[in-house]
Write a protein that holds these residues in place. Structure first.
Motif, PDB file in Angstrom:
ATOM      1  N   VAL A  46      28.835  11.016   8.991  1.00 32.33           N
ATOM      2  CA  VAL A  46      27.971  12.467   9.584  1.00 32.33           C
ATOM      3  C   VAL A  46      27.541  13.166   8.149  1.00 32.33           C
ATOM      4  N   ILE A  47      28.204  13.509   7.082  1.00 32.03           N
ATOM      5  CA  ILE A  47      27.713  14.111   6.097  1.00 32.03           C
ATOM      6  C   ILE A  47      26.600  13.300   5.423  1.00 32.03           C
ATOM      7  N   ARG A  48      26.866  12.171   5.394  1.00 31.56           N
ATOM      8  CA  ARG A  48      25.923  11.291   4.378  1.00 31.56           C
ATOM      9  C   ARG A  48      24.733  11.438   5.367  1.00 31.56           C
ATOM     10  N   SER A  49      24.573  11.495   6.495  1.00 34.06           N
ATOM     11  CA  SER A  49      23.436  11.547   7.612  1.00 34.06           C
ATOM     12  C   SER A  49      22.771  12.855   7.416  1.00 34.06           C
ATOM     13  N   ALA A  50      23.480  13.956   7.376  1.00 34.17           N
ATOM     14  CA  ALA A  50      22.842  15.316   7.109  1.00 34.17           C
ATOM     15  C   ALA A  50      22.393  15.316   5.943  1.00 34.17           C
ATOM     16  N   CYS A  51      22.719  14.969   4.785  1.00 36.59           N
ATOM     17  CA  CYS A  51      22.155  15.147   3.736  1.00 36.59           C
ATOM     18  C   CYS A  51      20.655  14.341   3.526  1.00 36.59           C
ATOM     19  N   ALA A  52      20.653  13.167   4.170  1.00 36.49           N
ATOM     20  CA  ALA A  52      19.585  12.217   4.342  1.00 36.49           C
ATOM     21  C   ALA A  52      18.224  12.974   5.049  1.00 36.49           C
ATOM     22  N   LYS A  53      18.504  13.837   5.808  1.00 36.51           N
ATOM     23  CA  LYS A  53      17.511  14.530   6.744  1.00 36.51           C
ATOM     24  C   LYS A  53      16.296  14.942   6.104  1.00 36.51           C
ATOM     25  N   GLU A  54      15.236  15.105   6.738  1.00 32.15           N
ATOM     26  CA  GLU A  54      14.077  15.756   6.191  1.00 32.15           C
ATOM     27  C   GLU A  54      14.200  16.946   5.617  1.00 32.15           C
ATOM     28  N   PRO A  55      13.483  17.345   4.446  1.00 34.78           N
ATOM     29  CA  PRO A  55      13.405  18.801   3.772  1.00 34.78           C
ATOM     30  C   PRO A  55      13.482  19.859   4.700  1.00 34.78           C
ATOM     31  N   ALA A  56      12.998  19.889   5.980  1.00 34.96           N
ATOM     32  CA  ALA A  56      12.713  21.071   6.764  1.00 34.96           C
ATOM     33  C   ALA A  56      14.344  21.324   7.234  1.00 34.96           C
ATOM     34  N   LEU A  57      15.255  20.507   7.222  1.00 32.31           N
ATOM     35  CA  LEU A  57      16.375  20.908   7.517  1.00 32.31           C
ATOM     36  C   LEU A  57      17.398  20.909   6.552  1.00 32.31           C
ATOM     37  N   THR A  58      17.031  20.349   5.334  1.00 33.31           N
ATOM     38  CA  THR A  58      18.225  20.564   4.130  1.00 33.31           C
ATOM     39  C   THR A  58      17.634  21.430   2.936  1.00 33.31           C
ATOM     40  N   ALA A  59      16.567  21.846   3.032  1.00 36.49           N
ATOM     41  CA  ALA A  59      15.880  22.564   1.853  1.00 36.49           C
ATOM     42  C   ALA A  59      16.922  23.966   1.624  1.00 36.49           C
ATOM     43  N   GLY A  60      17.454  24.533   2.583  1.00 34.16           N
ATOM     44  CA  GLY A  60      18.193  25.736   2.641  1.00 34.16           C
ATOM     45  C   GLY A  60      19.482  25.646   1.969  1.00 34.16           C
ATOM     46  N   TRP A  61      19.977  24.347   1.889  1.00 27.75           N
ATOM     47  CA  TRP A  61      21.486  24.149   1.257  1.00 27.75           C
ATOM     48  C   TRP A  61      21.802  23.029   0.698  1.00 27.75           C
ATOM     49  N   ALA A  62      20.893  21.875   0.765  1.00 24.13           N
ATOM     50  CA  ALA A  62      21.267  20.671  -0.128  1.00 24.13           C
ATOM     51  C   ALA A  62      21.273  20.592  -1.379  1.00 24.13           C
ATOM     52  N   PRO A  63      20.409  21.718  -2.039  1.00 22.60           N
ATOM     53  CA  PRO A  63      20.132  21.675  -3.399  1.00 22.60           C
ATOM     54  C   PRO A  63      21.584  22.380  -4.007  1.00 22.60           C
ATOM     55  N   GLN A  64      22.422  23.040  -3.206  1.00 25.47           N
ATOM     56  CA  GLN A  64      23.745  23.657  -3.789  1.00 25.47           C
ATOM     57  C   GLN A  64      24.709  22.365  -3.727  1.00 25.47           C
ATOM     58  N   VAL A  65      24.533  21.283  -2.914  1.00 27.71           N
ATOM     59  CA  VAL A  65      25.709  20.308  -2.955  1.00 27.71           C
ATOM     60  C   VAL A  65      25.883  19.513  -4.160  1.00 27.71           C
ATOM     61  N   ARG A  66      27.041  19.649  -4.858  1.00 32.39           N
ATOM     62  CA  ARG A  66      27.193  19.003  -5.833  1.00 32.39           C
ATOM     63  C   ARG A  66      28.356  17.673  -5.921  1.00 32.39           C
ATOM     64  N   HIS A  67      28.852  17.665  -4.902  1.00 33.94           N
ATOM     65  CA  HIS A  67      29.776  16.535  -4.578  1.00 33.94           C
ATOM     66  C   HIS A  67      29.715  16.218  -2.907  1.00 33.94           C
ATOM     67  N   LEU A  68      29.734  14.933  -2.783  1.00 37.49           N
ATOM     68  CA  LEU A  68      29.971  14.306  -1.416  1.00 37.49           C
ATOM     69  C   LEU A  68      31.025  13.361  -1.406  1.00 37.49           C
ATOM     70  N   ILE A  69      32.156  13.398  -0.712  1.00 38.40           N
ATOM     71  CA  ILE A  69      33.475  12.697  -0.880  1.00 38.40           C
ATOM     72  C   ILE A  69      33.484  12.221   0.488  1.00 38.40           C
ATOM     73  N   CYS A  70      33.845  10.759   0.580  1.00 40.67           N
ATOM     74  CA  CYS A  70      33.895  10.127   2.041  1.00 40.67           C
ATOM     75  C   CYS A  70      35.475   9.394   1.854  1.00 40.67           C
ATOM     76  N   LEU A  71      36.397   9.687   2.608  1.00 40.07           N
ATOM     77  CA  LEU A  71      37.396   9.109   2.748  1.00 40.07           C
ATOM     78  C   LEU A  71      37.766   7.945   4.040  1.00 40.07           C
ATOM     79  N   GLY A  72      37.740   6.849   3.573  1.00 38.99           N
ATOM     80  CA  GLY A  72      37.902   5.601   4.493  1.00 38.99           C
ATOM     81  C   GLY A  72      36.629   5.540   5.646  1.00 38.99           C
ATOM     82  N   SER A  73      35.587   5.965   5.094  1.00 40.52           N
ATOM     83  CA  SER A  73      34.362   6.012   5.871  1.00 40.52           C
ATOM     84  C   SER A  73      33.968   4.457   5.957  1.00 40.52           C
ATOM     85  N   PRO A  74      33.634   4.018   7.422  1.00 41.65           N
ATOM     86  CA  PRO A  74      33.038   2.535   7.541  1.00 41.65           C
ATOM     87  C   PRO A  74      31.778   2.459   7.195  1.00 41.65           C
ATOM     88  N   HIS A  75      31.095   2.690   6.033  1.00 44.47           N
ATOM     89  CA  HIS A  75      29.779   2.562   5.583  1.00 44.47           C
ATOM     90  C   HIS A  75      29.227   1.041   6.028  1.00 44.47           C
TER      91      HIS A  75
END
Length: 219
Positions: free
Chosen positions: A52-81
């Protein structure tokens, strides 16, 4: 350590891509209404939550411009990629039962699995995967667009005692096998493996906490 922890509750019955879109919108509102400027965001997701968090970060700029530039780390625990064997097996069983009239009712029961659970068959996180799934044209996952300024970390676990243990090779952490949890090529991610640890214990094992602290420069 200077971080404010927030917890997300989402509807696991919805498509992962839809939950990702909802999370992206929620993050936009959150950062806009935070009482002071947000300078760093760390996203941690367990199991489906990592998709879910990987999907959110991959959305179009209209949905991510307000927060994605502040993301420094994305950590997945046991996620079935790359998908979860349990859901893949359920799909095969459903199709087999549907072949015969006498077992068709059981097939219909299996077919009632939620959209989110069925997305786990191949780790579907994008709108394209969603559309392909609706047409029963499932395909292996492809790399999603990733945040260039954030580091991605995939942590997986195994029931086995070491990398050669047949138990771990066959079952992974009980729900997700290591090749799926550590699919670094899907996001150019750092990876780590913990042995003797099942899927749910990833949530509270001190070794996981130590890895996360190390990624954040706290250890």
């Amino acid at each position: 350590a200077g971080y404010t922890p927030l917890y997300l509750r989402y509807n696991s019955g919805l498509h992962i891509s839809r939950n990702g879109r909802s999370l992206a919108r929620l993050m936009t509102r959150l950062v806009a209404r935070w009482p002071r400027p947000v300078t760093e965001i760390v996203l941690v997701g367990h199991s489906m939550g990592g998709l879910v968090i990987r999907s959110a970060c991959a959305k179009e700029p209209a949905l991510t411009a307000g927060w994605a530039p502040q993301v420094r780390h994305l950590i997945c625990l046991g996620s079935p990629h790359r998908g979860a064997p349990l859901e893949q097996g359920a799909q095969v069983l459903s199709e087999a039962l549907g072949t015969f009239a006498v077992t068709a009712p059981w097939a219909r029961l299996l077919a009632a699995r939620s959209r989110g659970i069925r997305d786990l068959r191949f780790g579907a996180t994008s709108d394209a995967d969603w559309n392909a799934g609706a047409k029963r044209q499932w395909r292996p996952p492809a790399p999603l667009p990733r945040l260039a300024h954030a580091r991605y970390h995939f942590i997986g676990s195994s029931l086995g005692r070491n990398a050669r243990d047949p138990l771990g090779q066959a079952l992974g952490d009980g729900l997700v096998r290591l090749p799926s949890a550590l699919a670094a090529e899907l996001a150019d991610a750092d990876t780590a493996t913990l042995f003797g640890l099942n899927h749910m214990r990833l949530l509270n094992d001190p070794r996981v906490a130590a890895l996360i602290a190390g990624h954040l420069g706290l250890g």
